[in-house]
Motif scaffolding. Structure first.
Motif, PDB file in Angstrom:
ATOM      1  N   ASP A  82       0.825  -1.214   0.000  1.00  0.00           N
ATOM      2  CA  ASP A  82       0.000   0.000   0.000  1.00  0.00           C
ATOM      3  C   ASP A  82       0.857   1.261   0.000  1.00  0.00           C
ATOM      4  N   PHE A  83       1.887   1.273   0.826  1.00  0.00           N
ATOM      5  CA  PHE A  83       2.741   2.458   0.932  1.00  0.00           C
ATOM      6  C   PHE A  83       3.452   2.733  -0.384  1.00  0.00           C
ATOM      7  N   THR A  84       4.038   1.706  -0.979  1.00  0.00           N
ATOM      8  CA  THR A  84       4.803   1.921  -2.207  1.00  0.00           C
ATOM      9  C   THR A  84       3.897   2.295  -3.378  1.00  0.00           C
ATOM     10  N   LYS A  85       2.677   1.805  -3.384  1.00  0.00           N
ATOM     11  CA  LYS A  85       1.732   2.179  -4.449  1.00  0.00           C
ATOM     12  C   LYS A  85       1.222   3.605  -4.271  1.00  0.00           C
ATOM     13  N   THR A  86       0.982   4.002  -3.030  1.00  0.00           N
ATOM     14  CA  THR A  86       0.355   5.293  -2.744  1.00  0.00           C
ATOM     15  C   THR A  86       1.353   6.419  -2.530  1.00  0.00           C
ATOM     16  N   VAL A  87       2.411   6.145  -1.785  1.00  0.00           N
ATOM     17  CA  VAL A  87       3.342   7.190  -1.362  1.00  0.00           C
ATOM     18  C   VAL A  87       4.625   7.178  -2.192  1.00  0.00           C
ATOM     19  N   GLY A  88       5.188   6.017  -2.380  1.00  0.00           N
ATOM     20  CA  GLY A  88       6.456   5.906  -3.107  1.00  0.00           C
ATOM     21  C   GLY A  88       7.405   4.969  -2.396  1.00  0.00           C
ATOM     22  N   SER A  89       8.673   5.266  -2.480  1.00  0.00           N
ATOM     23  CA  SER A  89       9.700   4.418  -1.880  1.00  0.00           C
ATOM     24  C   SER A  89       9.526   4.330  -0.364  1.00  0.00           C
ATOM     25  N   ILE A  90       9.695   3.143   0.157  1.00  0.00           N
ATOM     26  CA  ILE A  90       9.595   2.937   1.604  1.00  0.00           C
ATOM     27  C   ILE A  90      10.689   3.728   2.325  1.00  0.00           C
ATOM     28  N   HIS A  91      11.763   4.034   1.633  1.00  0.00           N
ATOM     29  CA  HIS A  91      12.862   4.790   2.237  1.00  0.00           C
ATOM     30  C   HIS A  91      12.474   6.242   2.506  1.00  0.00           C
ATOM     31  N   ASP A  92      11.403   6.707   1.844  1.00  0.00           N
ATOM     32  CA  ASP A  92      10.914   8.063   2.088  1.00  0.00           C
ATOM     33  C   ASP A  92      10.399   8.247   3.514  1.00  0.00           C
ATOM     34  N   LEU A  93      10.074   7.147   4.182  1.00  0.00           N
ATOM     35  CA  LEU A  93       9.588   7.244   5.563  1.00  0.00           C
ATOM     36  C   LEU A  93      10.585   7.960   6.463  1.00  0.00           C
ATOM     37  N   THR A  94      11.848   7.635   6.304  1.00  0.00           N
ATOM     38  CA  THR A  94      12.866   8.192   7.210  1.00  0.00           C
ATOM     39  C   THR A  94      13.860   9.121   6.522  1.00  0.00           C
ATOM     40  N   ALA A  95      13.872   9.151   5.201  1.00  0.00           N
ATOM     41  CA  ALA A  95      14.890   9.897   4.459  1.00  0.00           C
ATOM     42  C   ALA A  95      14.908  11.387   4.784  1.00  0.00           C
ATOM     43  N   TRP A  96      13.786  11.953   5.109  1.00  0.00           N
ATOM     44  CA  TRP A  96      13.706  13.392   5.384  1.00  0.00           C
ATOM     45  C   TRP A  96      14.283  13.754   6.753  1.00  0.00           C
ATOM     46  N   SER A  97      14.427  12.780   7.630  1.00  0.00           N
ATOM     47  CA  SER A  97      14.911  13.017   8.992  1.00  0.00           C
ATOM     48  C   SER A  97      16.436  12.972   9.029  1.00  0.00           C
ATOM     49  N   GLU A  98      17.064  13.980   9.639  1.00  0.00           N
ATOM     50  CA  GLU A  98      18.522  14.002   9.756  1.00  0.00           C
ATOM     51  C   GLU A  98      19.072  12.751  10.416  1.00  0.00           C
ATOM     52  N   SER A  99      18.364  12.250  11.418  1.00  0.00           N
ATOM     53  CA  SER A  99      18.836  11.077  12.156  1.00  0.00           C
ATOM     54  C   SER A  99      18.419   9.763  11.491  1.00  0.00           C
ATOM     55  N   LEU A 100      17.614   9.853  10.434  1.00  0.00           N
ATOM     56  CA  LEU A 100      17.065   8.680   9.750  1.00  0.00           C
ATOM     57  C   LEU A 100      16.250   7.811  10.698  1.00  0.00           C
ATOM     58  N   ARG A 101      15.637   8.462  11.684  1.00  0.00           N
ATOM     59  CA  ARG A 101      14.743   7.805  12.646  1.00  0.00           C
ATOM     60  C   ARG A 101      13.517   8.680  12.801  1.00  0.00           C
ATOM     61  N   ILE A 102      12.372   8.023  12.947  1.00  0.00           N
ATOM     62  CA  ILE A 102      11.152   8.796  13.167  1.00  0.00           C
ATOM     63  C   ILE A 102      10.333   8.169  14.282  1.00  0.00           C
ATOM     64  N   LYS A 103       9.543   8.999  14.916  1.00  0.00           N
ATOM     65  CA  LYS A 103       8.611   8.539  15.942  1.00  0.00           C
ATOM     66  C   LYS A 103       7.240   8.365  15.308  1.00  0.00           C
ATOM     67  N   PHE A 104       6.311   7.806  16.068  1.00  0.00           N
ATOM     68  CA  PHE A 104       5.004   7.456  15.520  1.00  0.00           C
ATOM     69  C   PHE A 104       4.254   8.639  14.895  1.00  0.00           C
ATOM     70  N   PRO A 105       4.203   9.821  15.519  1.00  0.00           N
ATOM     71  CA  PRO A 105       3.480  10.931  14.866  1.00  0.00           C
ATOM     72  C   PRO A 105       4.051  11.266  13.480  1.00  0.00           C
ATOM     73  N   ASP A 106       5.370  11.200  13.336  1.00  0.00           N
ATOM     74  CA  ASP A 106       5.996  11.444  12.038  1.00  0.00           C
ATOM     75  C   ASP A 106       5.660  10.324  11.047  1.00  0.00           C
ATOM     76  N   PHE A 107       5.623   9.105  11.538  1.00  0.00           N
ATOM     77  CA  PHE A 107       5.242   7.953  10.721  1.00  0.00           C
ATOM     78  C   PHE A 107       3.824   8.148  10.174  1.00  0.00           C
ATOM     79  N   LEU A 108       2.895   8.532  11.057  1.00  0.00           N
ATOM     80  CA  LEU A 108       1.517   8.779  10.622  1.00  0.00           C
ATOM     81  C   LEU A 108       1.457   9.876   9.565  1.00  0.00           C
ATOM     82  N   GLU A 109       2.230  10.914   9.769  1.00  0.00           N
ATOM     83  CA  GLU A 109       2.257  12.018   8.808  1.00  0.00           C
ATOM     84  C   GLU A 109       2.761  11.547   7.442  1.00  0.00           C
TER      85      GLU A 109
END
Length: 172
Positions: A82-109
């Protein structure tokens, strides 16, 4: 196999995290009998034969994450698709974060384009986050790499050792 699942949840936060960090060290997404027994011995699990028999039902020569936790494996695969069809690369989940880590609110966003409006859809996203993060509260770039490897059913570049070859010694 239930006692193995309980141990993995207790030690690693979730069966999937335990599979990743203690059982499937080569990220091959399947493991042969001897490596399975070695992995379980390393984490102090003593009823390896019974777990093997229950997971393989005496019909298979390898164990997969689906054997250990089919519900989690299916949920992760559905999310990835679902994510790759709708949003794009799964790596986009964390790529925007300097630390390459995200918490749940960021994940939801990051998942907003998937339009998770119903409470059941948000609950599934929470479950995916919990499974991948292993209860750490943070999803990492490595979690995304593992998910992509798992869902595309291809061994990672690090998994050059087949399930029957000798496994390097690693501390867990």
């Amino acid at each position: 196999a239930q006692s193995l699942r309980r141990l993995l949840r207790r030690r690693f936060g979730h069966c999937v995290r335990g599979w990743r960090e203690a059982v499937d060290l080569h990220r091959a997404h399947c493991i042969g009998r001897s490596h399975f027994f070695q992995a379980l011995r390393r984490i102090g699990f003593t009823d390896s034969q019974r777990a093997w028999d229950e997971l393989t039902m005496g019909k298979k020569s390898q164990v997969t994450l689906s054997d250990l936790d089919d519900g989690a494996a299916k949920l992760l695969s559905e999310f990835y698709s679902d994510f790759t069809k709708t949003v794009g690369s799964i790596h986009d989940l964390t790529a925007w974060s300097e630390s390459l880590r995200i918490k749940f609110p960021d994940f939801l966003e990051q998942c907003e384009p998937m339009e998770p409006e119903l409470p059941s859809e948000k609950a599934k996203l929470k479950a995916v986050f919990t499974i991948l993060s292993g209860g750490t509260g943070r999803l990492t770039a490595d979690d995304c790499v593992w998910l992509e490897d798992f869902c595309s059913h291809r061994p990672s570049k690090r998994a050059s050792v087949s399930s029957d070859e000798e496994e390097p010694t690693r501390s867990v």
